[in-house]
Write a protein that holds these residues in place. Structure first.
Motif, PDB file in Angstrom:
ATOM      1  N   PHE A 464       0.818  -1.213   0.000  1.00  0.00           N
ATOM      2  CA  PHE A 464       0.000   0.000   0.000  1.00  0.00           C
ATOM      3  C   PHE A 464       0.851   1.261   0.000  1.00  0.00           C
ATOM      4  CE2 PHE A 464      -2.323   3.356   2.236  1.00  0.00           C
ATOM      5  CZ  PHE A 464      -3.503   3.402   1.502  1.00  0.00           C
ATOM      6  N   VAL A 465       1.975   1.235   0.726  1.00  0.00           N
ATOM      7  CA  VAL A 465       2.808   2.448   0.830  1.00  0.00           C
ATOM      8  C   VAL A 465       3.956   2.448  -0.169  1.00  0.00           C
ATOM      9  CG1 VAL A 465       2.245   2.725   3.264  1.00  0.00           C
ATOM     10  CG2 VAL A 465       4.309   1.466   2.623  1.00  0.00           C
ATOM     11  N   ALA A 466       4.001   1.432  -1.060  1.00  0.00           N
ATOM     12  CA  ALA A 466       5.118   1.321  -1.990  1.00  0.00           C
ATOM     13  C   ALA A 466       5.024   2.350  -3.109  1.00  0.00           C
ATOM     14  CB  ALA A 466       5.159  -0.085  -2.585  1.00  0.00           C
ATOM     15  N   ARG A 467       6.135   2.499  -3.849  1.00  0.00           N
ATOM     16  CA  ARG A 467       6.157   3.378  -5.014  1.00  0.00           C
ATOM     17  C   ARG A 467       5.159   2.849  -6.041  1.00  0.00           C
ATOM     18  NH1 ARG A 467      11.917   4.634  -7.501  1.00  0.00           N
ATOM     19  NH2 ARG A 467      12.071   5.603  -5.453  1.00  0.00           N
ATOM     20  N   GLY A 468       4.431   3.755  -6.670  1.00  0.00           N
ATOM     21  CA  GLY A 468       3.391   3.346  -7.605  1.00  0.00           C
ATOM     22  C   GLY A 468       2.033   3.291  -6.938  1.00  0.00           C
ATOM     23  N   ALA A 469       2.044   3.088  -5.577  1.00  0.00           N
ATOM     24  CA  ALA A 469       0.810   3.116  -4.803  1.00  0.00           C
ATOM     25  C   ALA A 469       0.750   4.468  -4.081  1.00  0.00           C
ATOM     26  CB  ALA A 469       0.766   1.931  -3.851  1.00  0.00           C
ATOM     27  N   PHE A 470       0.584   4.470  -2.742  1.00  0.00           N
ATOM     28  CA  PHE A 470       0.459   5.756  -2.056  1.00  0.00           C
ATOM     29  C   PHE A 470       1.808   6.447  -1.855  1.00  0.00           C
ATOM     30  CE2 PHE A 470      -3.842   4.878  -1.671  1.00  0.00           C
ATOM     31  CZ  PHE A 470      -4.509   5.947  -1.088  1.00  0.00           C
ATOM     32  N   ASP A 471       2.910   5.678  -1.751  1.00  0.00           N
ATOM     33  CA  ASP A 471       4.249   6.251  -1.711  1.00  0.00           C
ATOM     34  C   ASP A 471       4.322   7.428  -0.730  1.00  0.00           C
ATOM     35  OD1 ASP A 471       6.893   6.529  -2.348  1.00  0.00           O
ATOM     36  OD2 ASP A 471       6.557   7.657  -4.191  1.00  0.00           O
ATOM     37  N   ILE A 472       3.967   7.151   0.535  1.00  0.00           N
ATOM     38  CA  ILE A 472       3.953   8.197   1.566  1.00  0.00           C
ATOM     39  C   ILE A 472       5.373   8.399   2.097  1.00  0.00           C
ATOM     40  CG2 ILE A 472       3.041   8.866   3.820  1.00  0.00           C
ATOM     41  CD1 ILE A 472       0.603   7.106   3.197  1.00  0.00           C
ATOM     42  N   GLU A 473       5.901   9.597   1.936  1.00  0.00           N
ATOM     43  CA  GLU A 473       7.268   9.866   2.360  1.00  0.00           C
ATOM     44  C   GLU A 473       7.401   9.683   3.869  1.00  0.00           C
ATOM     45  OE1 GLU A 473      10.710  13.347   1.923  1.00  0.00           O
ATOM     46  OE2 GLU A 473       8.758  13.575   0.943  1.00  0.00           O
ATOM     47  N   GLY A 474       8.393   8.902   4.280  1.00  0.00           N
ATOM     48  CA  GLY A 474       8.609   8.657   5.700  1.00  0.00           C
ATOM     49  C   GLY A 474       7.875   7.444   6.228  1.00  0.00           C
ATOM     50  N   LEU A 475       7.052   6.814   5.383  1.00  0.00           N
ATOM     51  CA  LEU A 475       6.317   5.618   5.800  1.00  0.00           C
ATOM     52  C   LEU A 475       6.649   4.487   4.829  1.00  0.00           C
ATOM     53  CD1 LEU A 475       4.317   4.518   7.868  1.00  0.00           C
ATOM     54  CD2 LEU A 475       2.462   5.103   6.313  1.00  0.00           C
ATOM     55  N   PHE A 496      -4.638   6.906   7.973  1.00  0.00           N
ATOM     56  CA  PHE A 496      -5.175   8.265   7.901  1.00  0.00           C
ATOM     57  C   PHE A 496      -5.875   8.699   9.188  1.00  0.00           C
ATOM     58  CE2 PHE A 496      -4.594   6.799   3.607  1.00  0.00           C
ATOM     59  CZ  PHE A 496      -3.981   7.888   3.017  1.00  0.00           C
ATOM     60  N   THR A 497      -5.893   7.816  10.203  1.00  0.00           N
ATOM     61  CA  THR A 497      -6.435   8.204  11.503  1.00  0.00           C
ATOM     62  C   THR A 497      -5.360   8.181  12.583  1.00  0.00           C
ATOM     63  OG1 THR A 497      -7.079   5.919  12.052  1.00  0.00           O
ATOM     64  CG2 THR A 497      -8.692   7.256  10.861  1.00  0.00           C
ATOM     65  N   LEU A 498      -4.109   7.946  12.188  1.00  0.00           N
ATOM     66  CA  LEU A 498      -3.015   7.866  13.162  1.00  0.00           C
ATOM     67  C   LEU A 498      -2.954   9.108  14.048  1.00  0.00           C
ATOM     68  CD1 LEU A 498       0.102   6.335  11.354  1.00  0.00           C
ATOM     69  CD2 LEU A 498      -0.872   5.597  13.535  1.00  0.00           C
ATOM     70  N   LYS A 499      -2.962  10.247  13.441  1.00  0.00           N
ATOM     71  CA  LYS A 499      -2.780  11.485  14.195  1.00  0.00           C
ATOM     72  C   LYS A 499      -3.933  11.715  15.163  1.00  0.00           C
ATOM     73  CE  LYS A 499      -1.504  16.328  13.505  1.00  0.00           C
ATOM     74  NZ  LYS A 499      -1.163  17.364  12.505  1.00  0.00           N
ATOM     75  N   ALA A 500      -5.149  11.449  14.698  1.00  0.00           N
ATOM     76  CA  ALA A 500      -6.319  11.670  15.545  1.00  0.00           C
ATOM     77  C   ALA A 500      -6.380  10.665  16.699  1.00  0.00           C
ATOM     78  CB  ALA A 500      -7.593  11.569  14.701  1.00  0.00           C
ATOM     79  N   ASN A 522       6.658  15.720   9.909  1.00  0.00           N
ATOM     80  CA  ASN A 522       6.808  15.468   8.468  1.00  0.00           C
ATOM     81  C   ASN A 522       5.972  14.278   8.022  1.00  0.00           C
ATOM     82  OD1 ASN A 522       8.603  17.588   8.225  1.00  0.00           O
ATOM     83  ND2 ASN A 522      10.432  16.309   8.301  1.00  0.00           N
ATOM     84  N   LEU A 523       5.927  13.220   8.852  1.00  0.00           N
ATOM     85  CA  LEU A 523       5.137  12.051   8.493  1.00  0.00           C
ATOM     86  C   LEU A 523       3.660  12.403   8.402  1.00  0.00           C
ATOM     87  CD1 LEU A 523       4.666   9.060   7.974  1.00  0.00           C
ATOM     88  CD2 LEU A 523       4.612   8.704  10.443  1.00  0.00           C
ATOM     89  N   PHE A 524       3.145  13.092   9.406  1.00  0.00           N
ATOM     90  CA  PHE A 524       1.724  13.428   9.382  1.00  0.00           C
ATOM     91  C   PHE A 524       1.398  14.372   8.226  1.00  0.00           C
ATOM     92  CE2 PHE A 524       2.083  12.373  14.048  1.00  0.00           C
ATOM     93  CZ  PHE A 524       1.445  11.145  13.917  1.00  0.00           C
ATOM     94  N   ASP A 525       2.304  15.269   7.910  1.00  0.00           N
ATOM     95  CA  ASP A 525       2.096  16.151   6.757  1.00  0.00           C
ATOM     96  C   ASP A 525       2.071  15.333   5.461  1.00  0.00           C
ATOM     97  OD1 ASP A 525       2.030  18.349   8.389  1.00  0.00           O
ATOM     98  OD2 ASP A 525       4.097  18.977   7.990  1.00  0.00           O
ATOM     99  N   ALA A 526       2.973  14.349   5.369  1.00  0.00           N
ATOM    100  CA  ALA A 526       3.019  13.514   4.161  1.00  0.00           C
ATOM    101  C   ALA A 526       1.747  12.694   4.011  1.00  0.00           C
ATOM    102  CB  ALA A 526       4.239  12.584   4.221  1.00  0.00           C
ATOM    103  N   ILE A 527       1.219  12.196   5.137  1.00  0.00           N
ATOM    104  CA  ILE A 527      -0.049  11.453   5.089  1.00  0.00           C
ATOM    105  C   ILE A 527      -1.168  12.366   4.612  1.00  0.00           C
ATOM    106  CG2 ILE A 527      -1.794  10.311   6.509  1.00  0.00           C
ATOM    107  CD1 ILE A 527       0.510   9.207   8.218  1.00  0.00           C
ATOM    108  N   GLU A 528      -1.211  13.589   5.129  1.00  0.00           N
ATOM    109  CA  GLU A 528      -2.257  14.534   4.719  1.00  0.00           C
ATOM    110  C   GLU A 528      -2.187  14.818   3.222  1.00  0.00           C
ATOM    111  OE1 GLU A 528      -4.868  15.848   6.454  1.00  0.00           O
ATOM    112  OE2 GLU A 528      -4.218  14.316   7.869  1.00  0.00           O
TER     113      GLU A 528
END
Length: 704
Positions: A464-475, A496-500, A522-528
């Protein structure tokens, strides 16, 4: 450096943790050496860490990290380099490993273009340089930009460094107004040896090989360091042009040579596959005496107009292939067979080997493909290896042919211990104990545990977090494993509910090992940032079996938006109109269709998908050419096309934003009917669908 336990005594969790530690240490060491010229490890310490990492990856191939040190060439892209978006993608090449593969390449080209076996078709054949790809942009004959390939779409701006390479002209007379030259940066054996001698005299670490030295030298933040390194450049291709260089590949290379570029003197024009293979053999014989590293021969269709017609697949051009040199072989003992579980539940057997060097790499494991391969059978039940089954204790022949994971080619029955027994493939999942079922027609046995199987859950999250998919920086894979292990995430929507969920996330995360306040923010910003994402990426990220990147893009273009696609999957029971529409998409077969509908029909999986998409703004699929006369229309081709092949017609239609279907229905907009059109033409007439002959179709899309 502290002593580490034997690889074969480690648990999977221990191996995963150690690989993470090695990745961090080796990345820091590479940065210190290649970017800062200030190594902080001795040669012995560095080499020991690299060997340990290689041994772990061989024993646990499914744990290989996205940032694996074994995949790094010199230092990682430095923060000091700006990024360059390539105007035209820099793609990789498909591979051929045998004379049969080369003949198949020629056959595919002819079939695509509609050429008979006796139609003349010339190819160029040139050595495949083992170096670092570089793109050079000239405007009005002046070098204005140099960029590495990067991921093919975005590379690093290394203009200052490229200007120090004597093989690269700074100014060109008579060039097109815009000229992008592509080629390979490399280092000769003699220069490499001299450089390592200087390194030794200076008390610095020696480079492992010429390619590593070339890559590390080109990517220095200080161009003066690059200038001191003896880099060379062979030009072999081009990107964007304001005016064609020539009508053929060979003539275009001669034109580049006339501009002052070095082109490989062993490049030859060949008229047949036999000519190509003969030149391959000639180059292979000269390989040891060339003075620089090559790992094969590249064949390209010479006619540039035919190259344009052939076009590209998702990652490779249709008109070129790399014929790799033969695999290197070695014999060793098979010490065990491990079963690993992938994200689709596939049970994959892996051979655990007594370590042996193959092609300069220490190998401790090899893939065994599936239970049929172990038993000495192919997918149709026929014998392979003369029907010899593979057993623990066997003396086996291992080979590498450009593959990440080595393979077993053969075994020596004369050395088989008398006490060995046939390998009994497990009928239950080694991770969760669920039944492992092999469906009719499938070569692979799969765990039925689904979401309750921890191996599948973690691998799906990694995908899910791999390149080509969501590719979330830092995750990446490391963070996914950590968060899953600690119960922070169990499915994609949880990201997407980690921060909350964790007191706005920051406080708990920043106190964890490896995290600080800035990295957590940075991680939470990247998820957003990834809450708004394209349709095709969302579909690919789900990891549905048989649905890769190309299929995800195809389905996104066909349905347009997520809501329409989701509703269609709900309605697509076999035999329904929605099912027939799905099967009518050219490129979607019954196997892929069932995988899609099954995923959306399973209550738990569908609920997980819905929980994810509730957090997202899914961007509708882009149309390749919204202004074209066929954008968004469904087109069916039938009968014999005389001016293009069916494959060429399909590719052209899709490039203009059309959906190409294999069957006529009420949703069809245009039927292109050539001579011999039968039932489809009759049905189109009954449904009052627009019917065009081939000339009418070409007139419609002319200029689009």
């Amino acid at each position: 450096m502290q002593d580490r336990p034997q690889v074969d005594t480690l648990s999977e969790a221990e191996a995963r943790a150690e690989l993470a530690d090695l990745a961090a240490r080796l990345t820091a060491a590479n940065s210190a050496y290649h970017q800062k010229d200030a190594p902080d490890l001795s040669d012995a310490e560095y080499d020991a860490l690299k060997m340990r990492n290689a041994a772990l990856e061989a024993a646990f191939p499914h744990l290989k990290r996205a940032d694996s040190p074994s995949d790094q060439v010199g230092a990682a892209p430095a923060d000091g380099f700006t990024k360059v978006a390539h105007a035209q993608r820099m793609l990789s090449l498909g591979n051929a490993f045998s004379p049969e593969d080369v003949q198949d390449f020629d056959d595919r080209i002819r079939k695509y273009l509609g050429l008979t076996a006796d139609t003349p078709l010339a190819y160029t054949a040139e050595p495949k340089i083992d170096g670092l790809s570089l793109s050079l942009r000239y405007e009005d004959g002046v070098l204005v930009q140099a960029a590495t390939r990067g991921d093919g779409q975005v590379g690093e701006n290394v203009t200052a460094n490229a200007r120090t390479i004597t093989d690269i002209p700074q100014n060109i007379d008579g060039a097109p107004d815009l000229l992008e030259v592509r080629g390979e940066v490399y280092m000769s054996h003699a220069d490499f040896d001299a450089l390592n001698l200087r390194q030794a005299e200076a008390g610095a670490k020696a480079f492992a090989n010429p390619r590593n030295a070339a890559a590390g030298s080109l990517r220095q933040l200080d161009a003066s360091i690059t200038r001191a390194r003896p880099l060379k450049f062979f030009a072999y291709a081009w990107g964007v042009l304001s005016k064609p260089l020539a009508e053929g590949q060979m003539a275009a290379l001669e034109r580049l040579a006339g501009f002052g570029f070095s082109t490989n003197p062993l490049t030859k024009l060949c008229q047949t596959p036999e000519d190509m293979l003969a030149h391959y053999a000639e180059i292979e014989q000269q390989r040891a005496s060339l003075g620089y590293d090559i790992d094969g021969v590249v064949y390209k269709v010479d006619n540039l107009a035919l190259q344009a017609r052939l076009g590209f697949r998702s990652t490779t051009p249709r008109w070129a292939v790399a014929h790799k040199f033969p695999a290197e072989l070695a014999w060793t003992r098979l010490e065990g067979i491990d079963i690993q579980v992938g994200r689709t539940g596939a049970l994959s057997p892996v051979a655990r080997l007594h370590p042996v060097t193959v092609g300069g790499v220490v190998v401790s494991n090899a893939t065994l493909h599936n239970e049929d391969y172990i038993a000495g059978r192919d997918a149709k039940g026929g014998e392979i290896r003369g029907g010899k089954d593979i057993r623990v204790g066997d003396w086996v022949q291992v080979y590498r042919a450009g593959d990440v994971i080595p393979k077993i080619a053969d075994l020596d029955l004369s050395k088989r211990p008398e006490s060995t027994e046939r390998f009994a493939f497990p009928q239950t999942c080694p991770e969760c104990g669920s039944a492992a079922i092999r469906e009719e027609g499938d070569a692979v046995r799969r765990c039925t545990g689904g979401l309750i199987c921890p191996a599948q859950a973690v691998e799906k999250l990694k995908h899910f977090v791999a390149r080509g998919a969501f590719d979330i920086e830092g995750l990446g894979a490391k963070q996914v494993e950590q968060f899953y292990r600690d119960g922070w995430i169990a499915e994609p929507g949880d990201i997407f509910t980690l921060k909350a969920r964790y007191g706005r996330g920051l406080q708990q995360l920043k106190n964890r090992e490896g995290w600080g306040e800035k990295s957590a923010e940075n991680l939470f910003d990247a998820i957003e940032e990834k809450r708004r994402i394209g349709f095709a990426r969302v579909l690919f990220s789900l990891g549905i079996r048989h649905v890769g990147e190309a299929a995800s893009n195809l389905l996104a273009r066909s349905y347009g938006d997520w809501a329409s696609f989701s509703a269609a999957m709900d309605a697509a029971e076999e035999g329904s109109e929605a099912w027939e529409t799905l099967l009518g998409i050219d490129g979607v077969g019954a196997v892929m269709a069932r995988a899609l509908t099954t995923a959306f029909a399973q209550e738990a999986e569908r609920a997980s998908i819905d929980r994810l998409t509730a957090h997202l703004e899914i961007i509708d699929a882009e149309r390749p050419s919204a202004s074209s006369p066929v954008a968004g229309k469904t087109v069916v081709f039938t009968g014999t096309l005389e001016k293009m092949t069916r494959a060429e017609a399909k590719a052209r239609a899709e490039s203009l934003g059309a959906k190409v279907s294999g069957s006529v229905s009420a949703r069809t907009d245009i039927l292109v009917a050539g001579p011999g059109a039968g039932s489809k033409a009759k049905k189109a007439a009954e449904l009052e669908i627009t019917v065009l002959d081939e000339d009418g179709w070409l007139a419609l899309i002319e200029g689009a």
